[in-house]
Design a protein around this motif. Structure first.
Motif, PDB file in Angstrom:
ATOM      1  N   ASN A 128       0.889  -1.149   0.000  1.00  9.58           N
ATOM      2  CA  ASN A 128       0.000   0.000   0.000  1.00  9.58           C
ATOM      3  C   ASN A 128       0.935   1.208   0.000  1.00  9.58           C
ATOM      4  O   ASN A 128       1.582   1.494   1.015  1.00  9.58           O
ATOM      5  CB  ASN A 128      -0.896  -0.017   1.243  1.00  9.58           C
ATOM      6  N   GLU A 129       1.046   1.892  -1.112  1.00  7.86           N
ATOM      7  CA  GLU A 129       2.007   2.988  -1.256  1.00  7.86           C
ATOM      8  C   GLU A 129       1.726   4.143  -0.305  1.00  7.86           C
ATOM      9  O   GLU A 129       2.629   4.892   0.046  1.00  7.86           O
ATOM     10  CB  GLU A 129       2.025   3.496  -2.703  1.00  7.86           C
ATOM     11  N   ARG A 130       0.496   4.289   0.111  1.00  8.08           N
ATOM     12  CA  ARG A 130       0.144   5.380   1.019  1.00  8.08           C
ATOM     13  C   ARG A 130       0.581   5.092   2.451  1.00  8.08           C
ATOM     14  O   ARG A 130       1.163   5.930   3.120  1.00  8.08           O
ATOM     15  CB  ARG A 130      -1.365   5.621   0.948  1.00  8.08           C
ATOM     16  N   SER A 131       0.322   3.869   2.912  1.00  8.46           N
ATOM     17  CA  SER A 131       0.620   3.525   4.307  1.00  8.46           C
ATOM     18  C   SER A 131       1.965   2.828   4.480  1.00  8.46           C
ATOM     19  O   SER A 131       2.431   2.677   5.603  1.00  8.46           O
ATOM     20  CB  SER A 131      -0.475   2.608   4.864  1.00  8.46           C
ATOM     21  N   HIS A 132       2.549   2.363   3.363  1.00 13.33           N
ATOM     22  CA  HIS A 132       3.808   1.608   3.369  1.00 13.33           C
ATOM     23  C   HIS A 132       3.654   0.226   3.991  1.00 13.33           C
ATOM     24  O   HIS A 132       4.639  -0.427   4.307  1.00 13.33           O
ATOM     25  CB  HIS A 132       4.939   2.390   4.052  1.00 13.33           C
ATOM     26  N   ARG A 133       2.397  -0.221   4.182  1.00 14.78           N
ATOM     27  CA  ARG A 133       2.148  -1.567   4.693  1.00 14.78           C
ATOM     28  C   ARG A 133       2.373  -2.564   3.567  1.00 14.78           C
ATOM     29  O   ARG A 133       1.991  -2.329   2.419  1.00 14.78           O
ATOM     30  CB  ARG A 133       0.715  -1.713   5.222  1.00 14.78           C
ATOM     31  N   LEU A 134       2.992  -3.670   3.901  1.00 15.36           N
ATOM     32  CA  LEU A 134       3.237  -4.752   2.961  1.00 15.36           C
ATOM     33  C   LEU A 134       2.317  -5.907   3.300  1.00 15.36           C
ATOM     34  O   LEU A 134       2.185  -6.280   4.470  1.00 15.36           O
ATOM     35  CB  LEU A 134       4.693  -5.218   3.066  1.00 15.36           C
ATOM     36  N   LEU A 135       1.681  -6.477   2.296  1.00 15.74           N
ATOM     37  CA  LEU A 135       0.833  -7.657   2.461  1.00 15.74           C
ATOM     38  C   LEU A 135       1.549  -8.809   1.779  1.00 15.74           C
ATOM     39  O   LEU A 135       1.816  -8.747   0.577  1.00 15.74           O
ATOM     40  CB  LEU A 135      -0.537  -7.449   1.829  1.00 15.74           C
ATOM     41  N   ALA A 136       1.881  -9.831   2.533  1.00 15.49           N
ATOM     42  CA  ALA A 136       2.550 -11.010   1.987  1.00 15.49           C
ATOM     43  C   ALA A 136       1.589 -12.188   2.014  1.00 15.49           C
ATOM     44  O   ALA A 136       0.854 -12.371   2.985  1.00 15.49           O
ATOM     45  CB  ALA A 136       3.797 -11.333   2.809  1.00 15.49           C
ATOM     46  N   VAL A 137       1.605 -12.960   0.930  1.00 10.86           N
ATOM     47  CA  VAL A 137       0.763 -14.150   0.827  1.00 10.86           C
ATOM     48  C   VAL A 137       1.642 -15.293   0.332  1.00 10.86           C
ATOM     49  O   VAL A 137       2.329 -15.161  -0.679  1.00 10.86           O
ATOM     50  CB  VAL A 137      -0.419 -13.939  -0.145  1.00 10.86           C
ATOM     51  N   MET A 138       1.612 -16.396   1.069  1.00  5.86           N
ATOM     52  CA  MET A 138       2.375 -17.595   0.694  1.00  5.86           C
ATOM     53  C   MET A 138       1.424 -18.771   0.543  1.00  5.86           C
ATOM     54  O   MET A 138       0.639 -19.044   1.454  1.00  5.86           O
ATOM     55  CB  MET A 138       3.407 -17.955   1.775  1.00  5.86           C
ATOM     56  N   TRP A 139       1.508 -19.443  -0.594  1.00  4.06           N
ATOM     57  CA  TRP A 139       0.806 -20.699  -0.795  1.00  4.06           C
ATOM     58  C   TRP A 139       1.798 -21.800  -0.500  1.00  4.06           C
ATOM     59  O   TRP A 139       2.929 -21.782  -0.996  1.00  4.06           O
ATOM     60  CB  TRP A 139       0.269 -20.809  -2.220  1.00  4.06           C
ATOM     61  N   LEU A 140       1.378 -22.755   0.328  1.00  6.91           N
ATOM     62  CA  LEU A 140       2.295 -23.747   0.874  1.00  6.91           C
ATOM     63  C   LEU A 140       1.905 -25.168   0.489  1.00  6.91           C
ATOM     64  O   LEU A 140       0.722 -25.487   0.363  1.00  6.91           O
ATOM     65  CB  LEU A 140       2.307 -23.635   2.400  1.00  6.91           C
ATOM     66  N   ALA A 141       2.910 -26.003   0.342  1.00  2.00           N
ATOM     67  CA  ALA A 141       2.683 -27.426   0.087  1.00  2.00           C
ATOM     68  C   ALA A 141       2.227 -28.094   1.380  1.00  2.00           C
ATOM     69  O   ALA A 141       2.564 -27.635   2.477  1.00  2.00           O
ATOM     70  CB  ALA A 141       3.968 -28.071  -0.413  1.00  2.00           C
ATOM     71  N   ASP A 142       1.468 -29.169   1.242  1.00  2.00           N
ATOM     72  CA  ASP A 142       1.150 -29.978   2.418  1.00  2.00           C
ATOM     73  C   ASP A 142       2.467 -30.454   3.012  1.00  2.00           C
ATOM     74  O   ASP A 142       3.405 -30.790   2.289  1.00  2.00           O
ATOM     75  CB  ASP A 142       0.290 -31.183   2.026  1.00  2.00           C
TER      76      ASP A 142
END
Length: 118
Positions: A51-65
């Motif tokens: 989010n360029e305004r707040s500088h918050r980073l959202l990370a999403v990881m898809w994981l193997a069983d």
């Protein structure tokens, strides 16, 4: 990529203001040994959004069983990456990024391929 029944983790981090270009540059040059470690731990797909305004980073990881991502902090390459990134983001005493886990509140059902996506 089908994500149905695939483990997923999402979390937020905080980047320091004015550091977007350097943050992108360092990730564009991510170390191959770190990518190998992430893959070996069962990370199938890893995306970071900002989010360029707040500088918050959202990370999403898809994981193997059977993934082993909880052991990643023990790896020297992970700790070196945290040290290399510490000047760009909010960190803990060991330079690990401060993260806030996100809880899913909505998951859109995947299209059913057998029914033509209907």
């Amino acid at each position: 990529m089908s994500t149905e029944a695939m483990p997923v983790r999402a979390f937020e981090m905080q980047r320091h203001p004015g550091r977007v270009a350097e943050y992108r540059r360092r990730h564009d040059a991510i170390w191959p040994e770190l990518v190998d470690a992430l893959h070996a731990a069962g990370v199938l797909d890893y995306r970071i959004f900002v989010n360029e305004r707040s500088h918050r980073l959202l990370a999403v990881m898809w994981l193997a069983d059977g993934h082993t991502v909880d052991a990643l902090p023990e790896l020297p390459v992970m700790r070196r990456w945290w040290d290399a990134m510490a000047d760009l983001m909010e960190t803990r005493h060991d330079n690990a990024p401060v993260t806030e886990d996100l809880t899913p509140v909505f998951v859109m059902p995947a299209a059913n391929a057998e029914e033509g996506g209907q």
